[in-house]
Motif scaffolding. Structure first.
Motif, short mmCIF file in Angstrom:
data_model
loop_
_atom_site.label_atom_id
_atom_site.label_comp_id
_atom_site.label_asym_id
_atom_site.label_seq_id
_atom_site.Cartn_x
_atom_site.Cartn_y
_atom_site.Cartn_z
N LEU A 67 1.15 -4.72 -16.78
CA LEU A 67 -0.44 -4.36 -15.69
C LEU A 67 -0.71 -3.67 -16.36
N VAL A 68 0.34 -2.10 -15.81
CA VAL A 68 -0.63 -0.73 -16.13
C VAL A 68 -0.73 -0.48 -17.47
N ASP A 69 -0.74 -0.46 -19.04
CA ASP A 69 -1.39 -0.54 -19.56
C ASP A 69 -2.45 -1.96 -20.56
N ILE A 70 -2.35 -2.98 -19.56
CA ILE A 70 -3.91 -3.65 -19.32
C ILE A 70 -5.02 -3.08 -18.56
N ALA A 71 -4.30 -2.83 -17.53
CA ALA A 71 -5.15 -2.36 -16.39
C ALA A 71 -6.03 -0.70 -16.76
N THR A 72 -4.95 -0.45 -17.90
CA THR A 72 -5.98 0.95 -18.31
C THR A 72 -6.63 1.02 -19.50
N GLN A 73 -6.38 0.02 -20.27
CA GLN A 73 -8.00 -1.05 -21.43
C GLN A 73 -8.92 -1.94 -20.31
N PRO B 203 -9.20 5.34 -19.18
CA PRO B 203 -7.65 5.71 -19.59
C PRO B 203 -7.09 7.32 -18.09
N ASN B 204 -7.80 6.43 -17.43
CA ASN B 204 -7.90 7.33 -15.86
C ASN B 204 -7.27 6.59 -15.35
N LEU B 205 -6.43 6.70 -14.69
CA LEU B 205 -6.05 5.00 -12.93
C LEU B 205 -4.77 5.46 -12.56
N LYS B 206 -5.19 4.72 -10.90
CA LYS B 206 -4.59 5.35 -10.12
C LYS B 206 -3.77 4.03 -9.44
N ALA B 207 -3.18 3.40 -9.11
CA ALA B 207 -2.45 2.45 -7.98
C ALA B 207 -3.09 2.37 -7.08
N VAL B 208 -3.30 1.28 -6.24
CA VAL B 208 -3.92 1.74 -4.63
C VAL B 208 -3.53 0.96 -4.16
N THR B 209 -3.13 -0.07 -4.40
CA THR B 209 -2.22 -1.43 -3.17
C THR B 209 -1.53 -2.11 -4.18
N ALA B 210 -0.67 -1.29 -2.94
CA ALA B 210 0.77 -2.74 -3.78
C ALA B 210 1.28 -3.91 -2.09
N GLN B 211 0.99 -4.89 -1.79
CA GLN B 211 1.80 -5.32 -0.95
C GLN B 211 2.23 -7.19 -1.57
N ALA C 137 7.38 -24.79 1.94
CA ALA C 137 8.47 -23.89 1.12
C ALA C 137 7.12 -22.65 1.56
N HIS C 138 7.46 -21.52 1.82
CA HIS C 138 6.93 -20.18 1.27
C HIS C 138 5.96 -20.25 -0.01
N ARG C 139 4.99 -19.82 -0.06
CA ARG C 139 4.52 -19.16 -1.51
C ARG C 139 4.24 -17.63 -1.14
N ARG C 140 4.87 -17.02 -2.35
CA ARG C 140 5.12 -15.13 -2.60
C ARG C 140 4.33 -15.21 -2.91
N ILE C 141 3.12 -13.51 -3.07
CA ILE C 141 2.30 -13.77 -4.19
C ILE C 141 2.61 -11.92 -4.44
N LEU C 142 3.08 -10.90 -5.13
CA LEU C 142 2.91 -9.71 -5.47
C LEU C 142 1.55 -9.13 -5.78
N PHE C 143 0.79 -8.50 -4.92
CA PHE C 143 -0.62 -7.87 -4.34
C PHE C 143 -0.79 -6.84 -5.07
N MET C 144 -1.53 -6.35 -6.43
CA MET C 144 -1.16 -4.98 -6.97
C MET C 144 -2.93 -5.07 -6.93
N ARG C 145 -3.75 -3.56 -6.19
CA ARG C 145 -4.36 -3.31 -7.00
C ARG C 145 -4.75 -2.00 -7.59
N PHE C 146 -5.85 -1.18 -8.87
CA PHE C 146 -5.38 -0.31 -9.68
C PHE C 146 -7.25 0.16 -10.02
N ALA C 147 -7.91 1.30 -9.87
CA ALA C 147 -8.89 1.39 -9.63
C ALA C 147 -9.25 2.55 -10.93
#
Length: 222
Positions: free
Chosen positions: A50-56, A60-68, A176-186
């Motif tokens: 997903l980092v490659d996709i976010a960069t596209q 080219p200058n990318l940071k990861a700002v949220t992971a929950q 049952a529970h429903r789980r999602i990995l939430f990530m945000r890039f900027a």
């Protein structure tokens, strides 16, 4: 796996006491900075595809700002209203992306995401009641739901959308529970509009940044 094995005990709660039930499960609905606790998630967050996709998309200058890790708990039938992720943490430039990875199959029954395709092109949504501008989140937005579509996902699927995309999720009516990995890039130089435009801290993943504090942030995490 048996979902009951990971379900928090609620034996001391009356299921007819809706307020108590919601309060109890709200405490278990989000695990922030999950990459601090899981090497697997940290590698996926910092080095995954997903980092490659976010960069596209962002540049080219990318940071990861949220992971929950977010849970739509079994028994939590309360929907999460229409919103835009930039409302909950406005970053500038307005190129931030949300990346969701399903850890369980998601569907309408267990509270999958709903989107309004193309809504991000209209920018910030209009409040249904302008006096709510300073009200606590979530706020009711003016939304044309006739164009809304559910987005069911299989475990392992990923979904990417812009920070102005209108989306919501329904309640979990399954057993049952429903789980999602939430990530945000900027963008690596993104700032927090709501915080006097101070730089948003996040791990620098690609390229360079003009902020020394961003360059140093979480640099010790491999």
């Amino acid at each position: 796996a048996n979902p009951d094995r990971t379900r928090p005990s609620s034996s001391h709660l009356s299921l007819t006491d809706t307020a108590t039930w919601r309060a109890h499960h709200a405490k278990n609905s989000i695990l922030t900075n999950i990459h601090h606790h899981s090497e697997t998630i940290r590698h996926y967050y910092f080095h995954g595809p997903l980092v490659d996709i976010a960069t596209q998309i962002i540049g080219p200058n990318l940071k990861a700002v949220t992971a929950q890790l977010t849970f739509k708990m079994h028994g939590n039938t309360v929907p999460f209203l229409w919103h835009q992720d930039n409302t909950y943490g406005e970053l500038e430039p307005y190129t931030a992306l949300t990346m969701l990875t399903a850890l369980d199959d998601t569907n309408v029954e267990n509270g999958c995401l709903w989107l309004i395709p193309g809504s991000h092109k209209r920018g910030p949504a209009t409040l249904a009641d302008p006096e709510e501008k300073l009200a606590p989140l979530p706020r009711k937005l003016e939304v044309d739901e006739t164009r809304a579509v559910p987005v069911p996902m299989k475990a392992g699927d990923a979904l990417c959308f812009h920070c102005w995309m209108l989306h919501k999720s329904g309640g979990n009516h399954s057993d049952a529970h429903r789980r999602i990995l939430f990530m945000r890039f900027a963008d690596a130089d993104a700032v927090e509009v709501y915080n006097n435009k101070t730089p948003r801290l996040g791990r620098l993943l690609r390229g360079t940044t003009r902020f020394a504090e961003v360059e140093a942030y979480e640099s010790d995490l491999l």
